[in-house]
Write an enzyme that holds these catalytic residues in place. Sequence first.
Site, PDB file in Angstrom:
ATOM      1  CD  GLU A   1      -2.821  -1.095   0.132  1.00  0.00           C
ATOM      2  OE1 GLU A   1      -2.964  -0.084  -0.535  1.00  0.00           O
ATOM      3  OE2 GLU A   1      -3.832  -2.058  -0.015  1.00  0.00           O
TER       4      GLU A   1
ATOM      5  NE  ARG B   1      -3.520   2.866  -0.771  1.00  0.00           N
ATOM      6  CZ  ARG B   1      -5.002   2.761  -0.402  1.00  0.00           C
ATOM      7  NH1 ARG B   1      -5.495   3.729  -0.023  1.00  0.00           N
ATOM      8  NH2 ARG B   1      -5.595   1.307  -0.336  1.00  0.00           N
TER       9      ARG B   1
ATOM     10  CG  ASP C   1      -6.294  -6.933  -7.525  1.00  0.00           C
ATOM     11  OD1 ASP C   1      -5.309  -7.503  -7.038  1.00  0.00           O
ATOM     12  OD2 ASP C   1      -6.982  -6.196  -7.382  1.00  0.00           O
TER      13      ASP C   1
ATOM     14  CD  GLU D   1     -10.644  -1.217  -8.536  1.00  0.00           C
ATOM     15  OE1 GLU D   1     -11.715  -0.966  -8.166  1.00  0.00           O
ATOM     16  OE2 GLU D   1      -9.813  -1.077  -7.741  1.00  0.00           O
TER      17      GLU D   1
HETATM   18  C1  DMJ Z   1      -6.332   0.683  -4.890  1.00  0.00           C
HETATM   19  O1  DMJ Z   1      -5.384   0.954  -3.816  1.00  0.00           O
HETATM   20  C2  DMJ Z   1      -5.372  -0.087  -5.990  1.00  0.00           C
HETATM   21  O2  DMJ Z   1      -6.229   0.297  -7.306  1.00  0.00           O
HETATM   22  C3  DMJ Z   1      -5.251  -1.571  -5.984  1.00  0.00           C
HETATM   23  O3  DMJ Z   1      -4.509  -2.092  -7.050  1.00  0.00           O
HETATM   24  C4  DMJ Z   1      -6.711  -2.121  -5.668  1.00  0.00           C
HETATM   25  N1  DMJ Z   1      -7.359  -1.578  -4.752  1.00  0.00           N
HETATM   26  C5  DMJ Z   1      -7.252  -0.012  -4.487  1.00  0.00           C
HETATM   27  C6  DMJ Z   1      -8.587   0.301  -5.329  1.00  0.00           C
HETATM   28  O4  DMJ Z   1      -9.803  -0.068  -5.219  1.00  0.00           O
END
Ligand code: DMJ
Length: 623
Positions: free
Chosen positions: A254, A258, A387, A522
């Site tokens: 994270e 981010r 994912d 998404e």
């Molecule tokens: C974000 O932090 C990123 O896109 C991550 O890959 C998946 N989750 C969240 C958004 O849904």
Amino acid sequence: MLPPSRRDFVSLTVSESGSYTNSKQWRRQSCWRKWKQLSRLQRSLILFTLMLLLVGGITTSPTLIGHWRDGVVGENGYDGKQPFVVNLKNEYRSIPPELPSENRLQTKTNASGLLGVENHGLHLKNADKGSKGGKPIISWRGAVIEEEHASDTDTKDTEIQDDPASLALAESRLEAVREAFRHAWKGYKNFAWGHDELKPISKSYGEWFGLGLTLIDALDTMWILGLKEEFAEARQWVAKELSFDKNVDVNLFESTIRILGSLLSTYHLTGDSLFLEKAKDIGSRLMPAFNTASKIPYSDVNIGKGTAHPPQWTSDSSVAEVTSIQLEFRELSRLTGDPKYKLAVMEVMKQVHKLDGKQDGLVPMFINTNNGLFTHQGMYTLGARADSYYEYLLKQWIQGGKTEKEFLDDYLQAVEGVKKNLLKKSTPSGLAFVGELSHGHFSPKMDHLVCFLPGTLALGAHYGLPADHMELAKQLMETCYQMYAQMEIGLSPEIAHFNMHEGSTQDVDVKIADRHNLLRPETVESLFYLYRFTKDKKYQQWGWEILQNFNKYTRVPTGGYTSINNVRDPASPNPRDKMESFFLGETLKYFYLLFSEDPNLISLDKYVFNTEAHPLPIWPQSE
Ligand code: DMJ
């Protein structure tokens, strides 16, 4: 003015080269006579003025300046062209980076040291279409792009919509996104300034890492939206208040996507070294996570103490987390010339590439940090915990200039694995969806997170991957839109279950525990890619509906937006009192890019977005 007889003579003889030459000689001789008649002082003044004009012309010419700068750098042993690179065999050479400049704004530092932002606004003119007709291509910030560097694919496949009606509609939608951002920012500023997340209902804040997460995640969004004041105040906070020297545990994934991702991206967009320095600081503090027996990183790092550990209940890390930090650390190595970041993340990719336990290129959701093996085998999903593994296979291949074949092979195999094992159609409408597999048992469950996939498939097709990827992207895009449209408030649940049995009357079912919406990006992300590549207006229209529904059901009057508990009850969506940082970092950014008609606004031939929507440069082919 010549007398009439002389004028007649000239007009009769001007086409004859001899007469023309004579007249030129005559003018030269006459100039020379006049020059000789001038005093010494007059001649000196004229020569001085001409020199000034010449020097001014040279120093303001970008092309000449470029050559000059390259020349100077070259004297120091660096040709200014070849960034640092490590290939899959871990060979590396240390070469400083070359930064893309066309998406940077014109900047100036004002008296207080804050970065000013100039030249905002959409610059769409007929000249934008290309320079074939002798006109320059003008970028979104007004910079002239040389023709050979202009995005051929973008302008070929995606014509700029420059009729007045399209531009007016685009501008009103872009303004709606800027307004939404300002509203969210107002709440953050008033009630959560410098903290991780806004709690807009209780007018307070929540901490996760205690690092101003929302502010950092939103930096490049503000830059792209042209929000000068907001960006300047955020930059000041980063300069004066942000410190990573804190005794806190952060999640490696994270904080990489981010914080590191946003700092790198903002550095590239602005050229402001403050962001690079901060990126280096957080990047080096995250490195202890890789000190494991297997070299598969732990999930958590204490950035103050330099220690790392797995979660309390397991020594596993999630596969998506350890395989979706590569774009950022690879870029950090390129920028710093220090290979250690890239080597650490490439080691993870090498191991995952070779591991047993995949099914047709699909990976399990967990990997053990002691022995480096997959755990919980037999479960496959494109949703949570797996994912972005698939997303980063494609994107690393793109970032590296399409040279790292292992990534492409794994990606292509995985897409075939999805088609073979996870792709089904719903009843009654026949929506294509991507379900999950658990020990051979198929479940028609699809996380909203899976809606990154249409965009990723479309991006791959844009880069020359099979055309059926684009067809699948379009089908899945329709499904993701229906996950919004079929809900009572027009916003998607966190998880949808698709009906497959004959006689069902609705495609999507939602379990009570899955009815929440976290303001996730998404679907909007994929709409952006699909619109960029197809120019089909329906994708913008779908996005517009979604933005209006966010405004209707999640906007908090006193500032900010909130995640909600129930997308099936318009009378009581039931706010959760939390604005996730990705709403500003991703969702609003992708809305803005979706509504923009300018394919050079973060050109997809020059940038690749990390999984938190932070654009990073695609490396030059030579690397
Ligand atoms: C974000 O932090 C990123 O896109 C991550 O890959 C998946 N989750 C969240 C958004 O849904």
